[in-house]
Design a protein around this motif. Structure first.
Motif, PDB file in Angstrom:
ATOM      1  N   ARG A 160       0.662  -1.365  -0.120  1.00 58.02           N
ATOM      2  CA  ARG A 160       0.151  -0.054  -0.586  1.00 58.02           C
ATOM      3  C   ARG A 160       0.841   1.143  -0.204  1.00 58.02           C
ATOM      4  NH1 ARG A 160      -4.324  -1.511   4.753  1.00 58.02           N
ATOM      5  NH2 ARG A 160      -5.733  -3.507   3.418  1.00 58.02           N
ATOM      6  N   SER A 161       2.121   1.374   0.490  1.00 56.74           N
ATOM      7  CA  SER A 161       3.548   2.108   0.621  1.00 56.74           C
ATOM      8  C   SER A 161       3.223   3.251  -0.028  1.00 56.74           C
ATOM      9  CB  SER A 161       3.720   2.276   1.562  1.00 56.74           C
ATOM     10  OG  SER A 161       5.151   1.534   0.689  1.00 56.74           O
ATOM     11  N   LEU A 162       2.884   2.070  -1.823  1.00 58.42           N
ATOM     12  CA  LEU A 162       3.998   2.598  -3.028  1.00 58.42           C
ATOM     13  C   LEU A 162       3.161   2.942  -4.049  1.00 58.42           C
ATOM     14  CD1 LEU A 162       6.710   4.296  -2.839  1.00 58.42           C
ATOM     15  CD2 LEU A 162       7.313   2.191  -3.904  1.00 58.42           C
ATOM     16  N   LEU A 200      10.959  -4.250  -3.410  1.00 57.97           N
ATOM     17  CA  LEU A 200      10.574  -3.665  -2.615  1.00 57.97           C
ATOM     18  C   LEU A 200       9.698  -5.111  -1.702  1.00 57.97           C
ATOM     19  CD1 LEU A 200      10.188  -1.741   0.290  1.00 57.97           C
ATOM     20  CD2 LEU A 200       8.585  -1.180  -0.931  1.00 57.97           C
ATOM     21  N   LEU A 201       9.294  -5.312  -2.770  1.00 60.56           N
ATOM     22  CA  LEU A 201       8.125  -6.352  -2.611  1.00 60.56           C
ATOM     23  C   LEU A 201       8.269  -8.149  -2.928  1.00 60.56           C
ATOM     24  CD1 LEU A 201       4.370  -4.977  -3.641  1.00 60.56           C
ATOM     25  CD2 LEU A 201       5.796  -4.557  -1.510  1.00 60.56           C
ATOM     26  N   TYR A 203      11.969   8.023  -0.336  1.00 60.88           N
ATOM     27  CA  TYR A 203      11.072   7.777   0.013  1.00 60.88           C
ATOM     28  C   TYR A 203      10.763   7.264   1.023  1.00 60.88           C
ATOM     29  CZ  TYR A 203       5.978   6.495  -0.413  1.00 60.88           C
ATOM     30  OH  TYR A 203       4.448   6.947  -0.402  1.00 60.88           O
ATOM     31  N   ALA A 204      11.380   6.743   1.911  1.00 62.67           N
ATOM     32  CA  ALA A 204      11.922   6.032   3.491  1.00 62.67           C
ATOM     33  C   ALA A 204      11.248   7.375   4.340  1.00 62.67           C
ATOM     34  CB  ALA A 204      12.778   5.355   4.010  1.00 62.67           C
ATOM     35  N   PHE A 205      12.109   8.089   4.592  1.00 64.61           N
ATOM     36  CA  PHE A 205      11.555   9.741   5.459  1.00 64.61           C
ATOM     37  C   PHE A 205      10.680  10.038   5.351  1.00 64.61           C
ATOM     38  CE2 PHE A 205      16.373   9.158   4.362  1.00 64.61           C
ATOM     39  CZ  PHE A 205      16.778   8.748   5.903  1.00 64.61           C
ATOM     40  N   GLU A 206      10.068   9.833   3.571  1.00 71.02           N
ATOM     41  CA  GLU A 206       9.020  11.050   2.872  1.00 71.02           C
ATOM     42  C   GLU A 206       7.899  10.120   3.915  1.00 71.02           C
ATOM     43  OE1 GLU A 206       7.981  10.906  -0.851  1.00 71.02           O
ATOM     44  OE2 GLU A 206       6.087  12.717  -0.479  1.00 71.02           O
ATOM     45  N   HIS A 207       7.645   9.129   3.803  1.00 65.33           N
ATOM     46  CA  HIS A 207       6.526   8.170   4.352  1.00 65.33           C
ATOM     47  C   HIS A 207       6.780   8.254   5.828  1.00 65.33           C
ATOM     48  CE1 HIS A 207       3.904   4.703   3.818  1.00 65.33           C
ATOM     49  NE2 HIS A 207       4.587   3.964   4.640  1.00 65.33           N
TER      50      HIS A 207
END
Lengths: 308, 308
Positions: free
Chosen positions: A35-37, A53-54, A133-137
């Motif tokens: 769901r995150s991406l 990632l998946l 994206y890790a930080f934004e998330h």
């Protein structure tokens, strides 16, 4: 009745079902990562980011983050964006490590590596995209956590992946290639930074999200450092003893790359014994948490017992 | 006396000395960047990161961040860690863009590119290290700014560099290479993401640090989008008209790479006219800020006037 209930509880505690626990948590993490991406234009980069990632994996870092957050009294929901960010960062480090200019690996988790599918240019950018994206998330998606804790998470994640962590470990690893005579201190530096730093960040971030005390934070940091090093020793052992099929990646590559490993420094038996000892030391840090620490205790045992 | 004072002030206003302003700010930024990243073990990675981070350049992104923070009533000190982080992110994108798998460039800012000096592996890691450190630096070093604003900065920086920003623009740019017939919409997408996104983040982050209102944030976002696109149009024009010596990087490479550019779509004269028009639109967004916006106004003019 009371005695029987108590016995029942005690038996349940003795037989903590790690496999079921890991399976359940892994499923939660997979759903959250998916769901995150979402895929939007330009699709190719989101496809490439999602491909790695998946691609499965144990999801050990997210699971450690969730488990520690719960241990300190927090919830899974509070920790999930950080748990996903940890896996994004881990995935980015794998994509970049596999590149031809680095370890030049064709397989990872039983699948072609990112650059073999999407090309080197997209693989570099997919790693960059996941890191950013890790930080934004974390900043955008975390709910019900005070902002000062979230800023500590940002700093911890940045430090764990940068030159003071993963990147620094990888640099010394690359410098040491072809040199089987490197000292134990250098070997420890490499793995404390390449492996243990992000595992430690996984544990400490989970604790910080839940408002951990300084004393408990130190205990759990030591737990994570010990299992981090044990994890790497076992990785080195498996590179020698396991087959490619079991590993899902190229086996025996340390030997071919003339890399110094724990078995090359200590021998196989001493390496196994050192890993066991580190796991015992890790578990000792959990003593004061009582039964609530069962998941972390079982994960420590799992590290030396695993075959891939 | 009053009239004379007023005239004097008015003359000073008319003659805002942009060159002196940029020089002064650039020096402040250079000092802060130098201090931000001390060299420790393993030295090679810090050397590589510093090599590109301290390789000069206009420091336009940090200067925009500082200027906007001051415009909204904040201080240079509040904004300096974010200003440095913006330059770290910009530098990371240059290091990775120059790699053989990407644009394969040997020179940048008149010096050998990072991978020509340190090798591809270290260049990839130096980029990763700078990107990670940007977030750590903002979270650890910013003083006297409320935490909710800092978390917005983290999210803005992450978005500006990730697949929704720089990385996404670079992907479409790579896909479009060799295709000189791409439409204006695609060309705008590339540059709105590759160039304008980080310039916009530079301006908006400066404002947010100082507690900007939503209305002013929208105005300054539009200002930044316009100058971002104008900046890229001028870059394309300079790639044709300027010499390698003036640019400090390989000239004429767009033509050789068969890249679509604004001059290739519009012709040279129309491109210059479009850049001018964007700068006028950018400056119009500053009208309500009065004289305090002089630095941002002068920077907008500077973009079309520059020769490198």
């Amino acid at each position: 009745m009371v005695l029987s209930d108590k016995m029942h509880t005690s038996q349940k505690e003795l037989h903590f079902d790690l496999a079921a626990y890991l399976q359940e948590r892994q499923t939660l993490v997979e759903v959250a990562l998916d769901r995150s991406l979402p895929v939007i234009y330009p699709e190719k980069i989101y496809d490439a980011m999602r491909y790695s990632l998946l691609a499965g994996g144990k999801r050990l870092r997210p699971i450690l983050c969730l488990a520690t957050c719960e241990l300190i009294g927090g919830t899974i929901d509070m920790a999930m964006p950080t748990a996903c960010a940890l896996e994004m960062i881990h995935t980015m480090s794998l994509i970049h490590d596999d590149l031809p200019a680095m370890d030049n690996d064709d397989y990872r988790r039983g699948k072609l590596t990112n650059h073999k599918v999407y090309g080197e240019d997209i693989a570099i950018l997919a790693g960059d995209g996941l890191l950013a994206y890790a930080f934004e998330h974390v900043a955008m998606e975390t709910k019900n956590v005070p902002n000062d804790r979230l800023l500590r998470i940002v700093a911890i994640l940045g430090r764990a992946v940068g030159a003071a962590g993963l990147v620094g470990g990888q640099v010394v690893d690359l410098e040491s290639e072809g040199n089987t005579a490197i000292c134990l201190e250098t070997l420890n530096f490499i793995h404390n930074h390449k492996t243990a730093a992000l595992l430690e960040a996984s544990v400490t971030s989970g604790g910080i999200l839940a408002g951990i005390s300084d004393v408990d934070l130190q205990r759990l940091s030591r737990y994570a450092q010990h299992i981090g090093l044990a994890f790497q020793i076992v990785d080195d052992i498996l590179d020698i003893t396991a087959t490619q099929e079991e590993l899902g990646k190229t086996a025996g590559k340390d030997l071919r790359a003339q890399k110094a490993t724990y078995p090359s420094v200590w021998g196989l038996e001493e390496s196994k014994s050192q890993a066991q000892s580190l796991v015992q030391k890790a578990k000792a840090q959990l003593a004061d948490f009582g039964d609530r620490a069962k998941p972390l205790t079982a994960i420590a045992d799992f590290i030396t017992a695993r075959t891939h």
